[in-house]
Design a protein around this motif. Structure first.
Motif, PDB file in Angstrom:
ATOM      1  N   TYR A  55       2.193  57.585  28.243  1.00  0.00           N
ATOM      2  CA  TYR A  55       2.577  58.867  27.691  1.00  0.00           C
ATOM      3  C   TYR A  55       2.130  58.939  26.248  1.00  0.00           C
ATOM      4  N   LYS A  56       1.553  60.045  25.863  1.00  0.00           N
ATOM      5  CA  LYS A  56       0.964  60.142  24.542  1.00  0.00           C
ATOM      6  C   LYS A  56       1.925  60.711  23.509  1.00  0.00           C
ATOM      7  N   LYS A  57       2.790  61.633  23.912  1.00  0.00           N
ATOM      8  CA  LYS A  57       3.602  62.331  22.935  1.00  0.00           C
ATOM      9  C   LYS A  57       5.048  61.834  22.925  1.00  0.00           C
ATOM     10  N   LYS A  58       5.521  61.509  21.720  1.00  0.00           N
ATOM     11  CA  LYS A  58       6.900  61.068  21.538  1.00  0.00           C
ATOM     12  C   LYS A  58       7.275  59.974  22.514  1.00  0.00           C
ATOM     13  N   CYS A  59       6.489  58.984  22.604  1.00  0.00           N
ATOM     14  CA  CYS A  59       6.737  57.873  23.518  1.00  0.00           C
ATOM     15  C   CYS A  59       6.603  56.568  22.759  1.00  0.00           C
ATOM     16  N   PHE A  60       7.582  55.671  22.893  1.00  0.00           N
ATOM     17  CA  PHE A  60       7.609  54.457  22.106  1.00  0.00           C
ATOM     18  C   PHE A  60       7.757  53.264  23.039  1.00  0.00           C
ATOM     19  N   TYR A  61       7.067  52.206  22.730  1.00  0.00           N
ATOM     20  CA  TYR A  61       7.086  51.023  23.584  1.00  0.00           C
ATOM     21  C   TYR A  61       8.080  49.998  23.053  1.00  0.00           C
ATOM     22  N   ASN A  62       8.990  49.564  23.930  1.00  0.00           N
ATOM     23  CA  ASN A  62       9.955  48.527  23.589  1.00  0.00           C
ATOM     24  C   ASN A  62      10.744  48.851  22.322  1.00  0.00           C
ATOM     25  N   GLN A  63      11.124  50.099  22.221  1.00  0.00           N
ATOM     26  CA  GLN A  63      11.921  50.503  21.063  1.00  0.00           C
ATOM     27  C   GLN A  63      13.404  50.338  21.361  1.00  0.00           C
ATOM     28  N   SER A  64      14.138  49.944  20.347  1.00  0.00           N
ATOM     29  CA  SER A  64      15.572  49.772  20.508  1.00  0.00           C
ATOM     30  C   SER A  64      16.249  51.112  20.770  1.00  0.00           C
ATOM     31  N   LEU A  65      17.258  51.086  21.638  1.00  0.00           N
ATOM     32  CA  LEU A  65      18.068  52.269  21.932  1.00  0.00           C
ATOM     33  C   LEU A  65      19.333  52.315  21.070  1.00  0.00           C
ATOM     34  N   LYS A  66      19.427  51.412  20.127  1.00  0.00           N
ATOM     35  CA  LYS A  66      20.646  51.283  19.309  1.00  0.00           C
ATOM     36  C   LYS A  66      21.041  52.603  18.640  1.00  0.00           C
ATOM     37  N   ASN A  67      20.071  53.328  18.130  1.00  0.00           N
ATOM     38  CA  ASN A  67      20.358  54.590  17.455  1.00  0.00           C
ATOM     39  C   ASN A  67      20.329  55.786  18.396  1.00  0.00           C
ATOM     40  N   LEU A  68      20.174  55.514  19.677  1.00  0.00           N
ATOM     41  CA  LEU A  68      20.095  56.591  20.665  1.00  0.00           C
ATOM     42  C   LEU A  68      21.223  56.537  21.684  1.00  0.00           C
ATOM     43  N   ASN A  69      22.240  55.701  21.421  1.00  0.00           N
ATOM     44  CA  ASN A  69      23.463  55.725  22.233  1.00  0.00           C
ATOM     45  C   ASN A  69      24.640  55.597  21.292  1.00  0.00           C
ATOM     46  N   THR A  70      25.692  56.377  21.519  1.00  0.00           N
ATOM     47  CA  THR A  70      26.790  56.444  20.554  1.00  0.00           C
ATOM     48  C   THR A  70      27.602  55.156  20.473  1.00  0.00           C
ATOM     49  N   PHE A  71      27.486  54.286  21.474  1.00  0.00           N
ATOM     50  CA  PHE A  71      28.150  52.981  21.395  1.00  0.00           C
ATOM     51  C   PHE A  71      27.380  52.030  20.473  1.00  0.00           C
ATOM     52  N   ALA A  72      26.161  52.423  20.116  1.00  0.00           N
ATOM     53  CA  ALA A  72      25.298  51.646  19.218  1.00  0.00           C
ATOM     54  C   ALA A  72      25.041  50.236  19.742  1.00  0.00           C
ATOM     55  N   ILE A  73      24.851  50.130  21.060  1.00  0.00           N
ATOM     56  CA  ILE A  73      24.510  48.846  21.664  1.00  0.00           C
ATOM     57  C   ILE A  73      23.005  48.628  21.505  1.00  0.00           C
ATOM     58  N   ASP A  74      22.630  47.467  21.012  1.00  0.00           N
ATOM     59  CA  ASP A  74      21.224  47.199  20.707  1.00  0.00           C
ATOM     60  C   ASP A  74      20.498  46.665  21.935  1.00  0.00           C
ATOM     61  N   VAL A  75      20.072  47.582  22.779  1.00  0.00           N
ATOM     62  CA  VAL A  75      19.252  47.231  23.938  1.00  0.00           C
ATOM     63  C   VAL A  75      17.949  48.014  23.841  1.00  0.00           C
ATOM     64  N   LYS A  76      16.986  47.646  24.685  1.00  0.00           N
ATOM     65  CA  LYS A  76      15.680  48.295  24.636  1.00  0.00           C
ATOM     66  C   LYS A  76      15.304  48.867  25.990  1.00  0.00           C
ATOM     67  N   ALA A  77      14.378  49.777  25.961  1.00  0.00           N
ATOM     68  CA  ALA A  77      13.800  50.330  27.187  1.00  0.00           C
ATOM     69  C   ALA A  77      12.306  50.081  27.146  1.00  0.00           C
ATOM     70  N   LYS A  78      11.716  50.051  28.323  1.00  0.00           N
ATOM     71  CA  LYS A  78      10.257  49.885  28.381  1.00  0.00           C
ATOM     72  C   LYS A  78       9.581  51.033  27.645  1.00  0.00           C
ATOM     73  N   GLN A  79      10.097  52.246  27.879  1.00  0.00           N
ATOM     74  CA  GLN A  79       9.590  53.421  27.179  1.00  0.00           C
ATOM     75  C   GLN A  79      10.711  54.423  26.968  1.00  0.00           C
ATOM     76  N   ILE A  80      10.594  55.215  25.925  1.00  0.00           N
ATOM     77  CA  ILE A  80      11.546  56.282  25.616  1.00  0.00           C
ATOM     78  C   ILE A  80      10.766  57.577  25.475  1.00  0.00           C
ATOM     79  N   VAL A  81      11.224  58.609  26.182  1.00  0.00           N
ATOM     80  CA  VAL A  81      10.522  59.894  26.157  1.00  0.00           C
ATOM     81  C   VAL A  81      11.533  61.019  25.935  1.00  0.00           C
TER      82      VAL A  81
END
Length: 352
Positions: A2-28
């Motif tokens: 994916y070319k637009k607004k897509c990040f590889y192995n980025q932390s989801l810590k700031n994208l979940n309100t529990f602030a759990i530091d896990v990662k996803a293969k990609q975020i879109v």
């Protein structure tokens, strides 16, 4: 991929309100239905799992997610005036609280009791959000979903949504491979304030306005609930248990001040927060996970709590409440593992 607004192995810590530091293969982040369809098709083509989230305000990530996390940002609001009501068509990526503020500013009253509830519109329907005597089902006209199998839309009228306490058909039949894309909200022009019992101490005026109710509820929530921007949390971790009338009478004979609310089906809703508070846990903390002191139904991430810390703390609470009150607390939040959602029964002994 994916070319637009897509990040590889980025932390989801700031994208979940529990602030759990896990990662996803990609975020879109998707802003249109067509983009959602396009990403879904690519995931199918490459056999990559994906999950669609709104604000991630009612979930607990347990591990790194091996696939694509899609954040719904599909927006748009259309308001139709009818003779005796307003019909509001809202796309699922809109923020719930922003909708409440918008309707108030337009002089459309009826959503004020649901002020300051975090999350997006789609989650409001799935979860059947509620507070202070009002639930989403009370103002819902329809929910429109997208099949991620054949990419056709289905409009489901309220009576077929199977709404119940923090539940709907979108958690069961239309959970896997479906996405909520739009909801219809119907608000009567004949506005009457809903003064729930817990608001009695705050509302003294007879001629209360919707604006005043909105401001009072916002202030209450700010005072007793932790700000997820400062303290990781997902709101109420457990549901308020609903028990039989006989069970409630047994409890009331032992604990006369236990908050309870009779339901239409003859059952009785009991305050889970009261149960936890009256067990009198003494500063219990697992790692950086602890009970929020101002509202015992909320578990918080003080700084660097892991999902295992949160789960361990929740299981201790669940076990203690079951042992003392013979009530099995059911989690309100969703759990997401490496491949997707995991049923809470895996972690808790959910007795009926």
């Amino acid at each position: 991929m994916y070319k637009k607004k897509c990040f590889y192995n980025q932390s989801l810590k700031n994208l979940n309100t529990f602030a759990i530091d896990v990662k996803a293969k990609q975020i879109v982040f998707v802003k249109t239905i067509n983009n959602l369809i396009k990403i879904s098709k690519k995931c199918k083509l490459y056999n990559i799992p994906y999950i669609i989230l709104g604000e991630a305000s009612n979930i607990l990530f347990l591990k790194n997610y091996i696939g694509v996390v899609i954040f719904n940002r599909i927006k748009g609001i259309q308001i139709t005036e009818q003779k005796n009501s307003w019909l509001i068509h809202v796309f699922s990526g809109e923020k719930w609280h922003n909708l409440v503020k918008l309707t108030l500013n337009l002089g459309i009253f009826g959503l004020e009791n649901l002020a300051l509830i975090p999350g997006r519109i789609g989650s409001a329907a799935i979860q059947n959000i509620g507070a202070y005597g009002l639930e989403f089902k009370d103002i819902c006209e329809y929910v429109e979903i997208l099949s991620l199998k054949n990419y056709k839309t289905i409009k489901i009228q309220k009576k077929f949504c199977q709404f119940s306490y923090r539940n709907s058909i979108f958690k069961s039949k239309y959970n896997h491979k479906y996405a909520v894309i739009k909801v219809g909200i119907k608000i009567s022009k004949n506005w009457k304030p809903i003064i729930f019992s817990s608001l009695n101490n705050y509302i003294k005026k007879k001629n209360i306005t919707a604006y005043q109710i909105f401001n009072i509820i916002c202030q209450i929530r700010k005072n007793k609930l932790p700000d997820p921007k400062k303290t990781g949390n997902a709101g109420s971790f457990f549901k308020n248990p609903i028990v039989t009338k006989k069970k409630s009478q047994q409890l009331l004979s032992l604990y006369k001040n236990i908050p309870n609310c009779p339901q239409k089906n003859g059952l009785v809703k009991i305050s889970a927060g009261w149960l936890i508070e009256n067990y009198q846990f003494h500063n219990i903390q697992i790692g950086d996970a602890s009970i929020y002191q101002k509202q015992k139904l909320i578990l918080i991430n003080k700084k660097n709590a892991t999902s295992q810390d949160i789960i361990t703390l929740a299981r201790i609470i669940h076990s203690c409440i079951l042992k003392k009150f013979h009530i099995s607390l059911e989690p309100e939040i969703d759990f997401i593992g490496s491949f997707g959602k995991i049923y809470s029964s895996k972690f808790f002994n959910l007795k009926t």
